[in-house]
Scaffold this motif. Sequence first.
Motif, PDB file in Angstrom:
ATOM      1  N   LEU A 129       0.820  -1.204   0.000  1.00 35.96           N
ATOM      2  CA  LEU A 129       0.000   0.000   0.000  1.00 35.96           C
ATOM      3  C   LEU A 129       0.858   1.260   0.000  1.00 35.96           C
ATOM      4  O   LEU A 129       0.501   2.275  -0.602  1.00 35.96           O
ATOM      5  N   ARG A 130       2.027   1.204   0.668  1.00 36.97           N
ATOM      6  CA  ARG A 130       2.893   2.379   0.711  1.00 36.97           C
ATOM      7  C   ARG A 130       3.450   2.741  -0.659  1.00 36.97           C
ATOM      8  O   ARG A 130       3.903   3.872  -0.876  1.00 36.97           O
ATOM      9  N   ALA A 131       3.450   1.775  -1.582  1.00 32.25           N
ATOM     10  CA  ALA A 131       3.961   2.049  -2.924  1.00 32.25           C
ATOM     11  C   ALA A 131       2.914   2.704  -3.815  1.00 32.25           C
ATOM     12  O   ALA A 131       3.225   3.122  -4.934  1.00 32.25           O
ATOM     13  N   LEU A 132       1.680   2.820  -3.319  1.00 36.45           N
ATOM     14  CA  LEU A 132       0.594   3.334  -4.140  1.00 36.45           C
ATOM     15  C   LEU A 132       0.830   4.765  -4.615  1.00 36.45           C
ATOM     16  O   LEU A 132       0.619   5.062  -5.799  1.00 36.45           O
ATOM     17  N   PRO A 133       1.281   5.700  -3.764  1.00 40.45           N
ATOM     18  CA  PRO A 133       1.531   7.063  -4.264  1.00 40.45           C
ATOM     19  C   PRO A 133       2.554   7.104  -5.397  1.00 40.45           C
ATOM     20  O   PRO A 133       2.388   7.860  -6.363  1.00 40.45           O
ATOM     21  N   ASP A 134       3.612   6.287  -5.286  1.00 39.31           N
ATOM     22  CA  ASP A 134       4.611   6.244  -6.363  1.00 39.31           C
ATOM     23  C   ASP A 134       3.993   5.690  -7.646  1.00 39.31           C
ATOM     24  O   ASP A 134       4.326   6.148  -8.747  1.00 39.31           O
ATOM     25  N   ALA A 135       3.119   4.707  -7.510  1.00 42.59           N
ATOM     26  CA  ALA A 135       2.464   4.137  -8.683  1.00 42.59           C
ATOM     27  C   ALA A 135       1.589   5.174  -9.369  1.00 42.59           C
ATOM     28  O   ALA A 135       1.583   5.288 -10.604  1.00 42.59           O
ATOM     29  N   VAL A 136       0.844   5.937  -8.572  1.00 42.74           N
ATOM     30  CA  VAL A 136      -0.011   6.981  -9.137  1.00 42.74           C
ATOM     31  C   VAL A 136       0.836   8.024  -9.855  1.00 42.74           C
ATOM     32  O   VAL A 136       0.497   8.487 -10.959  1.00 42.74           O
TER      33      VAL A 136
END
Length: 288
Positions: A144-151
């Motif tokens: 979940l912490r990687a979600l901002p980078d993915a966006v």
Amino acid sequence: MSAWLPVAPCTPRDCAHHEGARRPTPHAVALLVAGCSLTLLGVLSVPAVLLLGPAWRDLLVRRWARAVVRAFGVRVRVTGLPVGRGRPPAGELVVANHVSWLDIPLVAGVFPARMVAKSEIRTWPLLGPLAALGGTLFIERDRLRALPDAVRALAGALASGSRVAVFPQGSTWCGRSGGGRFRAAAFQAAIDAGSAVRPVRIRYRTATANAAGAAAFVGDDPLAASLWRVVTAAGLTAEIHVLPQLPAVPAVPAVRGGGGTGRRGLARAAQSAVASDSANLPASSVHH
């Protein structure tokens, strides 16, 4: 649970089967060999294709993707709005429901795009490096912490003018019900980049019935079993419905139960458009 890793209730035993007419075994074997061979040829051609200009590259990808689907014995029917041949000036996020591995070449046959894939694929022998060369956006779906980078990665690709294709349900569903809800993260990327969203509906049918079970690739279904179901299902047709663009703005008008504000409203509007039977548009072409 990660927003990128939803779990569908569909299972191979309950969802992945075909009860209609079947092809003779020799014919099915020939289709299986043809489809796999054409797929491998395309994978091996990626480095050479990348040397071409964008227009020629998109043309070859479209033709190859449609040829792969036809080689596996599946007819393709494209309906809805005319599809522009050029690349969108400010990027475009293509979103579709997810039923099968067939969805990927089906979407590519209409909208050549950078695909979104789980990060594990990057480490696969041969396919991983080639996927990276092809511009695939790898997402760490289980963090979940990687979600901002993915966006941010999605938004950057869209802002650069790329077309990006994503299956926002996050997992395959057999298609016999409404399926999973569209996750909102990819839509935030479209809002951040100011890119339009293009909903696409995918359905599988035979001459007499819904054939989602024949095409479905769900749960822990082995790929070999799914391939065999597809090539043995006589008269299998993939229908691609191209729907009107949705503006990626912070506030989205309601669309048949969808809509609202922000990324969640945009996700609901796209899901409502894809799920709505009334959103069917006149047929524009049938490809054999």
